[in-house]
Design a protein around this motif. Structure first.
Motif, PDB file in Angstrom:
ATOM      1  N   ASN A  42     -40.539  10.337  30.961  1.00 12.75           N
ATOM      2  CA  ASN A  42     -39.560   8.518  30.536  1.00 12.75           C
ATOM      3  C   ASN A  42     -39.926   9.398  28.765  1.00 12.75           C
ATOM      4  O   ASN A  42     -38.668   9.287  28.535  1.00 12.75           O
ATOM      5  CB  ASN A  42     -40.987   7.825  30.079  1.00 12.75           C
ATOM      6  CG  ASN A  42     -41.745   6.641  30.968  1.00 12.75           C
ATOM      7  OD1 ASN A  42     -40.826   6.084  31.381  1.00 12.75           O
ATOM      8  ND2 ASN A  42     -42.993   7.385  30.516  1.00 12.75           N
ATOM      9  N   VAL A  43     -39.369  10.994  28.647  1.00 14.16           N
ATOM     10  CA  VAL A  43     -39.442  11.136  27.346  1.00 14.16           C
ATOM     11  C   VAL A  43     -39.762  12.862  27.685  1.00 14.16           C
ATOM     12  O   VAL A  43     -40.284  12.955  29.450  1.00 14.16           O
ATOM     13  CB  VAL A  43     -40.474  11.277  26.193  1.00 14.16           C
ATOM     14  CG1 VAL A  43     -40.132   9.857  25.571  1.00 14.16           C
ATOM     15  CG2 VAL A  43     -41.783  10.926  26.428  1.00 14.16           C
ATOM     16  N   SER A  44     -39.398  13.915  26.933  1.00 14.83           N
ATOM     17  CA  SER A  44     -39.653  14.953  27.841  1.00 14.83           C
ATOM     18  C   SER A  44     -40.948  15.986  27.385  1.00 14.83           C
ATOM     19  O   SER A  44     -42.079  14.346  27.156  1.00 14.83           O
ATOM     20  CB  SER A  44     -39.239  16.334  25.950  1.00 14.83           C
ATOM     21  OG  SER A  44     -39.854  15.849  24.914  1.00 14.83           O
ATOM     22  N   VAL A  86     -33.078   5.439  29.611  1.00 19.75           N
ATOM     23  CA  VAL A  86     -34.306   5.399  28.974  1.00 19.75           C
ATOM     24  C   VAL A  86     -35.026   5.408  28.187  1.00 19.75           C
ATOM     25  O   VAL A  86     -36.613   4.678  28.011  1.00 19.75           O
ATOM     26  CB  VAL A  86     -35.077   6.567  30.043  1.00 19.75           C
ATOM     27  CG1 VAL A  86     -36.662   6.601  29.615  1.00 19.75           C
ATOM     28  CG2 VAL A  86     -34.524   6.205  31.542  1.00 19.75           C
ATOM     29  N   ARG A  87     -34.002   5.588  26.970  1.00 14.71           N
ATOM     30  CA  ARG A  87     -34.647   5.648  25.918  1.00 14.71           C
ATOM     31  C   ARG A  87     -34.612   4.768  25.027  1.00 14.71           C
ATOM     32  O   ARG A  87     -35.383   4.218  24.208  1.00 14.71           O
ATOM     33  CB  ARG A  87     -34.021   6.834  24.013  1.00 14.71           C
ATOM     34  CG  ARG A  87     -33.719   8.010  24.700  1.00 14.71           C
ATOM     35  CD  ARG A  87     -33.089   9.176  23.740  1.00 14.71           C
ATOM     36  NE  ARG A  87     -32.040   9.124  22.945  1.00 14.71           N
ATOM     37  CZ  ARG A  87     -31.155   9.206  23.500  1.00 14.71           C
ATOM     38  NH1 ARG A  87     -30.788  10.176  24.582  1.00 14.71           N
ATOM     39  NH2 ARG A  87     -29.738   8.685  22.805  1.00 14.71           N
ATOM     40  N   ARG A  88     -33.945   3.410  25.609  1.00 12.72           N
ATOM     41  CA  ARG A  88     -33.372   2.022  24.606  1.00 12.72           C
ATOM     42  C   ARG A  88     -35.124   1.582  25.604  1.00 12.72           C
ATOM     43  O   ARG A  88     -35.591   0.644  24.523  1.00 12.72           O
ATOM     44  CB  ARG A  88     -32.803   1.441  25.924  1.00 12.72           C
ATOM     45  CG  ARG A  88     -32.523   0.082  25.235  1.00 12.72           C
ATOM     46  CD  ARG A  88     -31.083  -0.548  25.257  1.00 12.72           C
ATOM     47  NE  ARG A  88     -31.294  -2.069  25.630  1.00 12.72           N
ATOM     48  CZ  ARG A  88     -31.022  -2.296  26.978  1.00 12.72           C
ATOM     49  NH1 ARG A  88     -31.315  -1.956  28.192  1.00 12.72           N
ATOM     50  NH2 ARG A  88     -31.035  -3.575  27.093  1.00 12.72           N
ATOM     51  N   GLU A  92     -37.507   5.849  21.149  1.00 10.18           N
ATOM     52  CA  GLU A  92     -37.052   7.179  20.532  1.00 10.18           C
ATOM     53  C   GLU A  92     -38.387   7.879  21.270  1.00 10.18           C
ATOM     54  O   GLU A  92     -38.378   9.277  21.375  1.00 10.18           O
ATOM     55  CB  GLU A  92     -36.656   7.129  19.798  1.00 10.18           C
ATOM     56  CG  GLU A  92     -34.761   6.112  19.364  1.00 10.18           C
ATOM     57  CD  GLU A  92     -34.244   7.037  19.980  1.00 10.18           C
ATOM     58  OE1 GLU A  92     -33.756   8.630  21.076  1.00 10.18           O
ATOM     59  OE2 GLU A  92     -32.910   6.587  19.992  1.00 10.18           O
ATOM     60  N   ASN A  93     -39.067   6.997  20.744  1.00  7.10           N
ATOM     61  CA  ASN A  93     -40.694   8.039  20.580  1.00  7.10           C
ATOM     62  C   ASN A  93     -41.607   7.773  22.545  1.00  7.10           C
ATOM     63  O   ASN A  93     -42.011   8.654  22.183  1.00  7.10           O
ATOM     64  CB  ASN A  93     -42.052   7.973  19.430  1.00  7.10           C
ATOM     65  CG  ASN A  93     -42.258   6.347  19.878  1.00  7.10           C
ATOM     66  OD1 ASN A  93     -41.390   5.336  20.574  1.00  7.10           O
ATOM     67  ND2 ASN A  93     -42.948   6.172  18.611  1.00  7.10           N
ATOM     68  N   GLY A  94     -40.751   7.061  23.030  1.00  8.97           N
ATOM     69  CA  GLY A  94     -41.734   7.165  24.843  1.00  8.97           C
ATOM     70  C   GLY A  94     -42.448   5.765  24.244  1.00  8.97           C
ATOM     71  O   GLY A  94     -43.046   5.202  25.253  1.00  8.97           O
TER      72      GLY A  94
END
Ligand code: CA
Length: 318
Positions: A42-44, A86-88, A92-94
């Motif tokens: 979902n994020v890095s 995915v960021r949406r 932005e922070n997951g």
């Protein structure tokens, strides 16, 4: 099935619904989260480590070990970075933009050393993956005896009889690393697939997040903020659901109590080429094999799961 003294290894890409899965596990009676292994998704991967530690701290479980895992798909040449879409969805922070604090922790170690100890000791643990299957594919290659030690691994991912959610054929966790998912599904490991066939049948609404706000705890407020964001996006992307799907919590729930789902026994593979890349499908080469390695969930007792979910997550947030 008894849930007494169950130990879970969670392989997460935290993520809104991974955070919900963590709350479900921590709120389940007689269940211990033995470790969390982080994956990009979902994020890095670095952000997943931060998010996982933040959620564990918020839920009062800073003692749970957090390990680092894959930062990219097996075939990727650069670390994963989430797409705008995915960021949406996850913010932005997951975590749906909900404020994250208290995540100062030592740089996490690789999960491989820990899993070698698990395999050597023959620990009785359930492994649940709710992100890409890159970690699991890597671990099975690098930790001898791990497949046998883990028994049946439950993963959230795939879609057998319903459309995908990234392409018409592919579900997001599989689409993030089709090569890894194919290796896991054809590698002899026993698996349980909790895919979109069942996860789109379990839906959380704003009535639930309003009830969390009434609990008044920092954790409950955080989860309500996080999930309200998620529900807003779901209303735009999947208005027919009427809320947000509880993908990852259902995987944890089915690992703890397989009677929540009814499954098709099958040997699966993943399409790796062309427009169907990322599709989970019955492997034509193993269709007639008597042994079937995967239990594919196609039906879910949604009412019973939602009862469990409300009780357990409320306990974790209180
Ligand atoms: Ca996830």
């Amino acid at each position: 099935m008894s849930e007494a003294r169950r130990r879970l290894i969670l392989d997460l890409d935290t993520g809104v619904d991974d955070a919900l899965a963590l709350a479900y596990a921590l709120g389940s009676p007689g269940v211990e989260v033995a470790a969390v292994i982080c994956s990009y998704g979902n994020v890095s991967m670095r952000t997943v480590v931060r998010n996982t530690c933040a959620v564990l701290d918020l839920l009062g479980h800073p003692e749970v070990p957090v390990f680092s895992g894959a930062d990219r798909a097996l075939d990727a040449t650069a670390p994963f970075a989430p797409s705008a879409g995915v960021r949406r969805i996850h913010g932005e922070n997951g975590l749906g933009g909900a404020s994250v604090r208290g995540w100062c922790r030592m740089a996490p170690q690789s999960a491989l050393g820990y899993l070698r100890e698990v395999a050597t000791r023959g620990d009785d643990v359930e492994y649940v993956a709710t992100g890409p299957l890159t970690n699991l594919a890597t671990e099975l290659v690098n930790v001898s005896g791990l497949g046998g030690a883990l028994g049946r691994v439950t993963f959230m991912g795939g879609a057998l009889a319903v459309p995908g959610n990234v392409t018409p054929c592919a579900e997001a966790n599989i689409a993030n690393d089709p090569t890894a998912a194919d290796a896991v599904l054809r590698g002899g490991l026993k698996t349980r697939m909790i895919g979109l066939d069942v996860t789109h049948q379990v839906v959380l609404t704003r009535d639930d997040t309003a009830a969390w706000r009434n609990l008044g705890t920092p954790a409950a407020r955080f989860f309500a903020d996080m999930v309200d964001h998620y529900i807003t996006i779901y209303r735009q992307n999947n208005p027919q659901l009427g809320g947000c799907a509880l993908h990852d919590p259902l995987a944890v729930a089915a690992a703890l109590d397989p009677s929540l789902v009814r499954c098709l026994s099958a040997n699966l593979c993943v399409d790796l080429e062309g427009p169907t890349r990322g599709r989970t499908v019955c492997d034509p080469d193993r269709l007639r094999d008597a042994e079937k390695s995967c239990e594919v969930a196609l039906e879910v007792d949604a009412a019973r799961f939602m009862d469990y979910f409300r009780v357990r997550v409320t306990r974790a947030l209180s």
